[in-house]
Scaffold this motif. Structure first.
Motif, PDB file in Angstrom:
ATOM      1  N   TYR A  40       0.848  -1.197   0.000  1.00  0.00           N
ATOM      2  CA  TYR A  40       0.000   0.000   0.000  1.00  0.00           C
ATOM      3  C   TYR A  40       0.880   1.242   0.000  1.00  0.00           C
ATOM      4  CZ  TYR A  40      -4.383  -2.511   0.661  1.00  0.00           C
ATOM      5  OH  TYR A  40      -5.477  -3.298   0.473  1.00  0.00           O
ATOM      6  N   THR A  84       2.870  -0.416   3.807  1.00  0.00           N
ATOM      7  CA  THR A  84       2.471  -1.725   4.336  1.00  0.00           C
ATOM      8  C   THR A  84       2.538  -2.787   3.242  1.00  0.00           C
ATOM      9  OG1 THR A  84       0.862  -0.505   5.639  1.00  0.00           O
ATOM     10  CG2 THR A  84       0.702  -2.916   5.679  1.00  0.00           C
ATOM     11  N   ALA A  95       0.920  -5.721   2.326  1.00  0.00           N
ATOM     12  CA  ALA A  95      -0.294  -6.457   2.710  1.00  0.00           C
ATOM     13  C   ALA A  95      -0.261  -7.893   2.203  1.00  0.00           C
ATOM     14  CB  ALA A  95      -1.527  -5.740   2.191  1.00  0.00           C
ATOM     15  N   HIS A 147      -5.766 -14.172  10.633  1.00  0.00           N
ATOM     16  CA  HIS A 147      -5.993 -13.137  11.647  1.00  0.00           C
ATOM     17  C   HIS A 147      -6.358 -11.805  10.981  1.00  0.00           C
ATOM     18  CE1 HIS A 147      -2.167 -11.067  10.799  1.00  0.00           C
ATOM     19  NE2 HIS A 147      -1.756 -12.287  10.468  1.00  0.00           N
ATOM     20  N   SER A 148      -6.860 -10.903  11.792  1.00  0.00           N
ATOM     21  CA  SER A 148      -7.191  -9.583  11.277  1.00  0.00           C
ATOM     22  C   SER A 148      -5.913  -8.897  10.789  1.00  0.00           C
ATOM     23  CB  SER A 148      -7.850  -8.774  12.392  1.00  0.00           C
ATOM     24  OG  SER A 148      -7.962  -7.444  12.001  1.00  0.00           O
ATOM     25  N   GLY A 149      -5.962  -8.350   9.609  1.00  0.00           N
ATOM     26  CA  GLY A 149      -4.777  -7.714   9.038  1.00  0.00           C
ATOM     27  C   GLY A 149      -3.890  -8.671   8.274  1.00  0.00           C
ATOM     28  N   ALA A 150      -4.350  -9.916   8.104  1.00  0.00           N
ATOM     29  CA  ALA A 150      -3.538 -10.908   7.400  1.00  0.00           C
ATOM     30  C   ALA A 150      -3.479 -10.646   5.897  1.00  0.00           C
ATOM     31  CB  ALA A 150      -4.099 -12.308   7.657  1.00  0.00           C
ATOM     32  N   GLY A 151      -4.484  -9.940   5.390  1.00  0.00           N
ATOM     33  CA  GLY A 151      -4.474  -9.621   3.959  1.00  0.00           C
ATOM     34  C   GLY A 151      -5.649 -10.217   3.192  1.00  0.00           C
ATOM     35  N   LYS A 152      -6.667 -10.727   3.923  1.00  0.00           N
ATOM     36  CA  LYS A 152      -7.815 -11.370   3.260  1.00  0.00           C
ATOM     37  C   LYS A 152      -8.547 -10.377   2.351  1.00  0.00           C
ATOM     38  CE  LYS A 152      -9.760 -12.341   7.262  1.00  0.00           C
ATOM     39  NZ  LYS A 152      -8.747 -11.831   8.218  1.00  0.00           N
ATOM     40  N   SER A 153      -8.894  -9.221   2.951  1.00  0.00           N
ATOM     41  CA  SER A 153      -9.644  -8.228   2.157  1.00  0.00           C
ATOM     42  C   SER A 153      -8.827  -7.753   0.971  1.00  0.00           C
ATOM     43  CB  SER A 153     -10.025  -7.037   3.031  1.00  0.00           C
ATOM     44  OG  SER A 153     -10.850  -7.458   4.086  1.00  0.00           O
ATOM     45  N   THR A 154      -7.535  -7.557   1.195  1.00  0.00           N
ATOM     46  CA  THR A 154      -6.671  -7.094   0.109  1.00  0.00           C
ATOM     47  C   THR A 154      -6.697  -8.081  -1.049  1.00  0.00           C
ATOM     48  OG1 THR A 154      -5.259  -5.966   1.697  1.00  0.00           O
ATOM     49  CG2 THR A 154      -4.320  -6.403  -0.470  1.00  0.00           C
ATOM     50  N   ARG A 214      -9.841  -7.672  -2.892  1.00  0.00           N
ATOM     51  CA  ARG A 214      -9.854  -6.391  -3.617  1.00  0.00           C
ATOM     52  C   ARG A 214      -9.001  -6.439  -4.878  1.00  0.00           C
ATOM     53  NH1 ARG A 214     -10.220  -3.437   1.668  1.00  0.00           N
ATOM     54  NH2 ARG A 214      -7.961  -3.320   1.747  1.00  0.00           N
ATOM     55  N   GLU A 228      -8.195  -2.703  -5.966  1.00  0.00           N
ATOM     56  CA  GLU A 228      -6.763  -2.390  -5.859  1.00  0.00           C
ATOM     57  C   GLU A 228      -6.018  -3.148  -6.953  1.00  0.00           C
ATOM     58  OE1 GLU A 228      -5.298  -0.323  -3.852  1.00  0.00           O
ATOM     59  OE2 GLU A 228      -6.833   0.057  -2.315  1.00  0.00           O
TER      60      GLU A 228
HETATM   61  N1  LIG Z   1      -6.170   1.099   1.940  1.00  0.00           N
HETATM   62  C1  LIG Z   1      -5.105   0.714   2.694  1.00  0.00           C
HETATM   63  N2  LIG Z   1      -4.038   1.528   2.827  1.00  0.00           N
HETATM   64  C2  LIG Z   1      -2.977   1.149   3.559  1.00  0.00           C
HETATM   65  N3  LIG Z   1      -2.896   0.013   4.213  1.00  0.00           N
HETATM   66  C3  LIG Z   1      -3.934  -0.851   4.147  1.00  0.00           C
HETATM   67  C4  LIG Z   1      -5.094  -0.547   3.390  1.00  0.00           C
HETATM   68  N4  LIG Z   1      -5.964  -1.559   3.486  1.00  0.00           N
HETATM   69  C5  LIG Z   1      -5.365  -2.479   4.270  1.00  0.00           C
HETATM   70  N5  LIG Z   1      -4.151  -2.054   4.674  1.00  0.00           N
HETATM   71  C6  LIG Z   1      -3.205  -2.816   5.489  1.00  0.00           C
HETATM   72  O1  LIG Z   1      -2.903  -4.006   4.803  1.00  0.00           O
HETATM   73  C7  LIG Z   1      -2.848  -5.112   5.722  1.00  0.00           C
HETATM   74  C8  LIG Z   1      -3.861  -6.159   5.315  1.00  0.00           C
HETATM   75  O2  LIG Z   1      -5.152  -5.633   5.504  1.00  0.00           O
HETATM   76  P1  LIG Z   1      -6.482  -6.396   5.070  1.00  0.00           P
HETATM   77  O3  LIG Z   1      -6.288  -6.921   3.708  1.00  0.00           O
HETATM   78  O4  LIG Z   1      -7.621  -5.518   5.326  1.00  0.00           O
HETATM   79  O5  LIG Z   1      -6.491  -7.605   6.102  1.00  0.00           O
HETATM   80  P2  LIG Z   1      -7.718  -8.506   6.605  1.00  0.00           P
HETATM   81  O6  LIG Z   1      -8.837  -8.298   5.697  1.00  0.00           O
HETATM   82  O7  LIG Z   1      -7.176  -9.891   6.585  1.00  0.00           O
HETATM   83  O8  LIG Z   1      -8.010  -8.057   7.990  1.00  0.00           O
HETATM   84  C9  LIG Z   1      -3.113  -4.521   7.091  1.00  0.00           C
HETATM   85  O9  LIG Z   1      -1.877  -4.296   7.711  1.00  0.00           O
HETATM   86  C10 LIG Z   1      -3.809  -3.227   6.813  1.00  0.00           C
HETATM   87  O10 LIG Z   1      -3.496  -2.287   7.827  1.00  0.00           O
END
Ligand SMILES: Nc1ncnc2c1ncn2[C@@H]1O[C@H](COP(=O)(O)OP(=O)(O)O)[C@@H](O)[C@H]1O
Ligand SMILES: [Mg+2]
Lengths: 309, 221
Positions: B11, B15, B17, B36-43, B46, B52
Motif C-alpha cells: 500500500y 504496508t 499487505a 488473523h485480522s490484518g492478514a491480507g484477506k480483504s486485500t 480487492r 486495488e
Molecule cells: N487502503 C489501505 N491503505 C494502507 N494500508 C492498508 C489498506 N488496506 C489495508 N491495509 C493494510 O494491509 C494489511 C492487510 O489488511 P487487510 O487486507 O484488510 O487484512 P484482513 O482483511 O485480513 O483483515 C493490514 O496491515 C492493513 O493495515
C-alpha cells in the motif's frame, strides 16, 4: 439488433433525465436558488444583447445614406437659398437638393421637441436653413462624397456641412465598442453561470459519493454514472435560461413606457426594449453549451476520482 | 478460474499487505480464505475485483490477465463478478427491489427482464415479500441477503464475499453460508473471506489460511 439498442439508448437517457429531475425536486429550495442565480447571470447580458441588437437593426437603413447636410449662414435670405438650390441641381455631381428654410426648420423643431412655447419667446430664429444634397449615383465612395462636400462648403453662403456618412461612421464605431464590451461582459457572466453549475454538480457528486462508489463496484461505467449529472446540468441551464427570458421580458415591459415617452421626443417610435427571437435563441443556446462545459469539468475533476474501497 | 502468480501488494503507506502469493482456484470450487485480522484477506479479494492493483506478480481470471486491465474495461470486467461485503453497501434511499436491480440497470437491461431476474434473486434469498421495503427497515441478516441477491442477480460465474457473516449471530451466519453452498452446487465459483473458524470447519471446503500477507496453510478437504 440496432432497433433494440436504439430503444435501450433512449430508455437509458430517459431514466437518467428522470433521475436528475427527481434529485432536483428533492431539494426544491436549493434548486430554486441555483436557478435564480443562473437566470440573473443570463438575464443581464441577455438584456444588453437584445437592446444592442435592436439598435443596430434600426440604424441599418442609414447605412447607404450618402446625404450631405449643408447648413447655411443665418443671413442668407430665402431667395438666395432657392437660387443656390437651383444652381446645385444643375451640378453634374448632384442628383437632388432638398430645401429646408429657416421657417420650416423652426416648424419641424417645434413639432418634434414639444418646446413650441419656449421658442415663441425667441425674437430671432436661431435655426439655420438647410440644403440636403444627394450626390449622383456614380459618387458612392466616402472620399468622393467628402470632396463634393468640401466644394459645397467653399460657397460663402454656407456655414458648415455635415456628412451623414461621417456621423454614421461615428455611430458605427461607437456601436462596435458597445458590442465588444457587451460580448466581453456576456463572456464573464457565462463564466459565472458555468461556475454556478459546476458548483451544484460538485455538491451533488460529493453528496452522492457513496452511491457512486456502489455503482462502480457493481460495474457501472463512467458514462452511466455521469449521465444523470449531465441532465442535472442541462435542466439547470435550460430552466435558468427560460427564467432569464421571462425576467428580461418583464424588465422590458416595466421600462418600456419610460423609454417610449423619452424616444417620442426625438420623433423615434422604435423602442429597442423588446426581446427578439435571435436573442432568445442565443440565450438558450449559450445555456446549453455552458451546461455541457460545466458537466465536462465537474465530471473530469470530481467524478472520475471517486473509486470504491 | 482464478490464478495468482507471485502476487505482492504494497500500500502507498508502505504496508506489505500481500507477499509472494501463489494460488489457484478451479471453476466450481468453494474456497474459504481465513487468517488473523490484518492478514491480507480483504486485500486479496480487492485485487480480484480490481478495487486495488497488485504491485507485483500477475492475476488471471478466466484465463485473462486482469492486473493490468485498462481502467476503461474495469466496469465490464466487474459485471462478471458478484461481490459481497460485511457492511453490504446497499443504497439507503432505494428500495430493496431497486438495490437488487442496480447491476442490471447499469448495463441497460430492459425492465421486464429486470423484474423477472430481481424477483428470482429475491426469491432465492427468501425476501420476495420485502421488495418495496427500504434497507433500513430490514434486520442486518435480511440486509446481507439483499446484498447477496444483488451480487447474484447478474448470474456471475464468480462470487467474492468479504466477511459476509461478520455482523451476524451463528444461526443467521449458517443460513447465509448455506445459501453460498447452494450457489456452489449450481456451478458458481466462490471465494469467501472469514475468520469464523467454527463456521468454516462446519462446511468442510477448501481453506486457504493467510498470515502476515503470506499463505500459511492450504487445506484441501
Ligand atoms: N487502503 C489501505 N491503505 C494502507 N494500508 C492498508 C489498506 N488496506 C489495508 N491495509 C493494510 O494491509 C494489511 C492487510 O489488511 P487487510 O487486507 O484488510 O487484512 P484482513 O482483511 O485480513 O483483515 C493490514 O496491515 C492493513 O493495515
Ligand atoms: Mg478484512
Amino acid at each position: 439488433m440496432s432497433v433494440f439498442s436504439a430503444v435501450d439508448f433512449i430508455r437509458q437517457h430517459r431514466e437518467a433525465a428522470q433521475q436528475a429531475f427527481r434529485e432536483l425536486l428533492r431539494r426544491p429550495l436549493t434548486t430554486i436558488l441555483t436557478l435564480l442565480a443562473i437566470a440573473l447571470a443570463l438575464a443581464l447580458p441577455g438584456m444588453l444583447l437584445a437592446i444592442l441588437g435592436n439598435v443596430q437593426q434600426t440604424t441599418k437603413p442609414w447605412e447607404d445614406n450618402r446625404q450631405i447636410n449643408v447648413f447655411m449662414k443665418l443671413d442668407v435670405t430665402e431667395d438666395n437659398l432657392a437660387e443656390l438650390a437651383n444652381e446645385w441641381r444643375d451640378d453634374g455631381e448632384i442628383k437632388s437638393v432638398k430645401m429646408i428654410s429657416q421657417k420650416q426648420a423652426l416648424e419641424q423643431f417645434k413639432q418634434n421637441s414639444g418646446m413650441a412655447d419656449a421658442l415663441e419667446l425667441l425674437e430671432v430664429n436661431p435655426l439655420p436653413a438647410v440644403l440636403i444634397v444627394t450626390p449622383n449615383d456614380n459618387i458612392s465612395d466616402p472620399e468622393n462624397i467628402k470632396l463634393l462636400g468640401k466644394r459645397l462648403a467653399a460657397n460663402p453662403a454656407v456655414d458648415q456641412i455635415q456628412l451623414d456618412q461621417e456621423s454614421l461612421q461615428r455611430l458605427q464605431s461607437f456601436l462596435n465598442f458597445l458590442n465588444t464590451s457587451i460580448l466581453l461582459l456576456a463572456f464573464l457572466f457565462g463564466l459565472m453561470v458555468t461556475l454556478i453549475i459546476i458548483n451544484s454538480l460538485r455538491f451533488e457528486i460529493i453528496r452522492r459519493q457513496n452511491e457512486i462508489k456502489v455503482v462502480k463496484l457493481v460495474g457501472g461505467s463512467n458514462e452511466y454514472i455521469q449521465r444523470p449529472f449531465l441532465y442535472t446540468a442541462l435542466l439547470l441551464g435550460l430552466m435558468g435560461a427560460i427564467l432569464a427570458v421571462i425576467i428580461i421580458h418583464f424588465v422590458f415591459l416595466f421600462l418600456a413606457p419610460y423609454l417610449e415617452s423619452l424616444l417620442s421626443l426625438y420623433g423615434n417610435t422604435n423602442s429597442p426594449l423588446h426581446l427578439n427571437p435571435e436573442t432568445t435563441m442565443t440565450i438558450l443556446l449559450a445555456a446549453l453549451l455552458l451546461s455541457l462545459a460545466s458537466t465536462w469539468v465537474a465530471v473530469r475533476f470530481n467524478l472520475r476520482q471517486i473509486e470504491p474501497q | 478460474m482464478i490464478e495468482f502468480t507471485h502476487v505482492g501488494k504494497r500500500y502507498p503507506g508502505g504496508t506489505e499487505a500481500l507477499l509472494g502469493i501463489n494460488l489457484e482456484i478451479d471453476q466450481g470450487e468453494m474456497v474459504f480464505l481465513t487468517g488473523h485480522s490484518g492478514a491480507g484477506k480483504s486485500t486479496l479479494l480487492r485485487l480480484i475485483s480490481l478495487i486495488e492493483r497488485p504491485t507485483r506478480g500477475s492475476i488471471t481470471v478466466n484465463g485473462r490477465e486482469v492486473s493490468k486491465l485498462p481502467h476503461r474495461s474495469i466496469p465490464y470486467y466487474r459485471r462478471k463478478l458478484g461481490v459481497i461485503f460485511q457492511d453490504h453497501r446497499l443504497l439507503p434511499e432505494r428500495s430493496v427491489f431497486d438495490n437488487v436491480a442496480l447491476p442490471l440497470q447499469i448495463c441497460g437491461t430492459d425492465p421486464r427482464t429486470i423484474g423477472k431476474r430481481v424477483r428470482a434473486a429475491l426469491d432465492k434469498v427468501g425476501l420476495l415479500h420485502k421488495e418495496k421495503a427500504l434497507p433500513d427497515m430490514l434486520s442486518s441478516g435480511q440486509q446481507q441477503r439483499v446484498g447477496i441477491a444483488r451480487a447474484v442477480v447478474n448470474r456471475p460465474a464468480i462470487l467474492l464475499a468479504d466477511e459476509p457473516t461478520g455482523n451476524l449471530d451463528p444461526e443467521l451466519s449458517e443460513e447465509i453460508m448455506q445459501l453460498f453452498v447452494d450457489f456452489n452446487q449450481v456451478g458458481v465459483t466462490l471465494l469467501i473471506a472469514s475468520h469464523d473458524q467454527y463456521l468454516i470447519r462446519h462446511f468442510s471446503k477448501k481453506i486457504i489460511e493467510l498470515e502476515n500477507g503470506q499463505i500459511k496453510n492450504e487445506d484441501n478437504v
